[in-house]
Design an enzyme around this catalytic site. Structure first.
Site, PDB file in Angstrom:
ATOM      1  NE  ARG A  71      -0.580   1.712   3.806  1.00 55.40           N
ATOM      2  CZ  ARG A  71       0.465   2.579   3.880  1.00 55.40           C
ATOM      3  NH1 ARG A  71       1.454   1.785   4.218  1.00 55.40           N
ATOM      4  NH2 ARG A  71       0.386   3.985   3.822  1.00 55.40           N
ATOM      5  N   GLY A  72       0.348   2.487  -0.189  1.00 49.35           N
ATOM      6  CA  GLY A  72       0.849   3.662  -0.057  1.00 49.35           C
ATOM      7  C   GLY A  72       0.998   4.040  -1.788  1.00 49.35           C
ATOM      8  CB  ALA A  73       0.503   6.966  -3.543  1.00 50.94           C
ATOM      9  NE  ARG A 100      -6.161   0.957  -2.548  1.00 46.83           N
ATOM     10  CZ  ARG A 100      -5.520   1.545  -1.334  1.00 46.83           C
ATOM     11  NH1 ARG A 100      -4.442   1.003  -1.057  1.00 46.83           N
ATOM     12  NH2 ARG A 100      -6.143   2.698  -0.814  1.00 46.83           N
ATOM     13  CD  GLN A 155      -4.032   2.847   6.122  1.00 44.99           C
ATOM     14  OE1 GLN A 155      -4.759   2.739   7.383  1.00 44.99           O
ATOM     15  NE2 GLN A 155      -4.502   2.611   5.170  1.00 44.99           N
ATOM     16  CG  ASP A 203      -2.804   8.441  -1.305  1.00 47.43           C
ATOM     17  OD1 ASP A 203      -3.059   9.133  -0.337  1.00 47.43           O
ATOM     18  OD2 ASP A 203      -2.588   7.365  -1.537  1.00 47.43           O
ATOM     19  CE  LYS A 248      -5.646   5.747   3.721  1.00 49.81           C
ATOM     20  NZ  LYS A 248      -6.695   5.084   3.012  1.00 49.81           N
TER      21      LYS A 248
HETATM   22  O1  MRU Z   1      -4.958   3.425   1.487  1.00 50.33           O
HETATM   23  P1  MRU Z   1      -3.468   3.552   1.662  1.00 50.33           P
HETATM   24  O2  MRU Z   1      -2.812   2.914   2.893  1.00 50.33           O
HETATM   25  O3  MRU Z   1      -2.587   3.008   0.364  1.00 50.33           O
HETATM   26  O4  MRU Z   1      -3.146   5.195   1.854  1.00 50.33           O
HETATM   27  C1  MRU Z   1      -1.905   5.807   1.849  1.00 50.33           C
HETATM   28  C2  MRU Z   1      -1.945   7.027   2.055  1.00 50.33           C
HETATM   29  O5  MRU Z   1      -2.755   7.693   1.935  1.00 50.33           O
HETATM   30  C3  MRU Z   1      -0.555   7.771   2.250  1.00 50.33           C
HETATM   31  O6  MRU Z   1      -0.472   9.005   3.005  1.00 50.33           O
HETATM   32  C4  MRU Z   1      -0.094   8.267   0.842  1.00 50.33           C
HETATM   33  O7  MRU Z   1       0.052   7.199  -0.253  1.00 50.33           O
HETATM   34  C5  MRU Z   1       1.444   8.660   0.948  1.00 50.33           C
HETATM   35  S1  MRU Z   1       2.532   7.155   1.145  1.00 50.33           S
HETATM   36  C6  MRU Z   1       4.083   7.737   0.852  1.00 50.33           C
END
Ligand code: MRU
Length: 355
Positions: free
Chosen positions: A51-53, A94, A198, A239, A250
């Protein structure tokens, strides 16, 4: 001496598979799983083991490379056709984060320029490896710029997890880690980040590993800690960031930004230029809605009475007027963002693919 190699790496290319840190098992278990096909990768992204963009983008890029290497196609046309189909599958995993589209388009674009099937296979793998290594360098550069905003004595509130959402070091938490490694005396308040936790599961794990003092709060406590003067900076990831500085991050980020404005607390966003989308308008961005069971349960235990319906938007939209500055690997963008973002994206030399 600052050891910048001490970050936990979330993804490795293993030749015939992609090895990723299984984030669903943290903090109790640090374990890696092997993704042996693009289907495995799509599943890991959807279920948020990965996960995480930025990390989603990297894993998807490797999944396209894996597809090219596993394909029996003998011509560029056949291979590109296959990659286009897989591209569609991966981009639907996603829908909100920009990096997924950016990385997939970059790898597919490279495949389309290949002259023969052999060159294509080598080139897409090289491109995916480059995207992964660039992510590490990008985060270190971003963190260095961002650390200029952090001072001794700061108590920084962060939301979600921005470290394990990258290949290494992280974005917002990367700024925090770098500032701490520079010797700055700082503390962090991490929000738990319902419903996927998270913050509680991953950010506390990372901060503890780094030795950075921190406290955990539930999402509903943000107003309390701000009103009590317990926080003096907010630093979050993103994201997707739009050309006018609108930040999509998020769920809960918007609430934090409104509260920060109310309490005159600077609200900083850390995101690489690959997260900046200079093309889309806010109405073009699909906000992902996830299964309502994530809200109706906690760790598999049902918490609401039978028949309850839940809403589960995974991201929200923070308007630019609530954003103090956006930290990128090429520098810090200040308002007016429509000018500063464009300038700093151009410096990066990274192309703006149309998602
Ligand atoms: O749903 P997730 O856990 O993938 O969402 C992650 C976030 O919102 C993070 O803040 C964002 O992707 C930045 S990660 C470097």
């Amino acid at each position: 001496v600052v050891d910048l190699t001490d970050d936990l790496r979330t993804v490795y290319w293993r030749g015939s598979s992609i090895e990723v840190l299984d984030q669903s098992k943290l903090p109790s278990k640090v374990s890696y799983i092997k993704l042996k096909s693009y289907e495995d990768a799509a599943e890991a992204i959807k279920t948020m083991r990965v996960r995480g963009a930025p990390l989603i983008g990297v894993v998807a890029a490797f999944a396209l490379a894996l597809t090219a290497l596993q394909s029996r196609a003998t011509s560029v046309n056949q291979l590109v056709e296959e990659l286009r189909k897989v591209h569609v599958v991966l981009r639907s995993t996603r829908p909100t984060g920009r990096n997924l589209f950016w990385a997939l388009d970059r790898v597919l674009g490279r495949a389309e320029r290949a002259e023969n099937a052999g060159e294509l296979r080598n080139a897409v793998l090289a491109e995916a490896l480059k995207i992964a290594e660039e992510d590490v360098e990008t985060n270190l550069a971003l963190a260095k710029h961002g650390s200029s905003l952090i001072e001794n004595g700061d108590v920084i509130l962060t939301h979600c997890n921005t470290g394990l959402g990258t290949v290494e070091h992280g974005t917002a938490i990367g700024v925090i880690k770098t500032s701490f490694r520079q010797g700055k005396k700082i503390e962090v308040i991490a929000t738990e980040t319902r419903p996927q936790l998270q913050g509680a599961r991953l950010t506390t794990f990372e901060l503890k590993r780094e030795g950075i003092p921190f406290r955990l709060i539930t999402d509903g406590m943000v107003g309390f800690v701000m009103a009590k003067g317990m926080v003096n900076k907010v630093l979050v990831g993103a994201d997707r960031v739009l050309k006018d500085g609108t930040v999509i991050n998020k769920i809960g980020t918007y609430t934090i930004a409104v509260l920060a404005k109310k309490h005159s607390i600077p609200f900083y966003v850390a995101a690489p230029t690959s997260t900046i989308d200079l093309e889309s308008n806010v109405e073009d961005v699909a906000i992902e809605f996830r299964d309502q069971n994530e809200v109706l349960t906690v760790k598999g235990q049902r918490i609401a009475c039978e028949g309850t319906e839940a809403l589960n938007p995974a991201f929200d939209v923070t308007p630019q007027e609530l954003v103090t500055a956006i930290v990128m690997e090429t520098g810090i963008a200040h308002p007016p963002f429509d000018v500063s973002l464009r300038k700093l994206v151009k410096v990066s030399g990274k192309s703006q693919f149309q998602p």
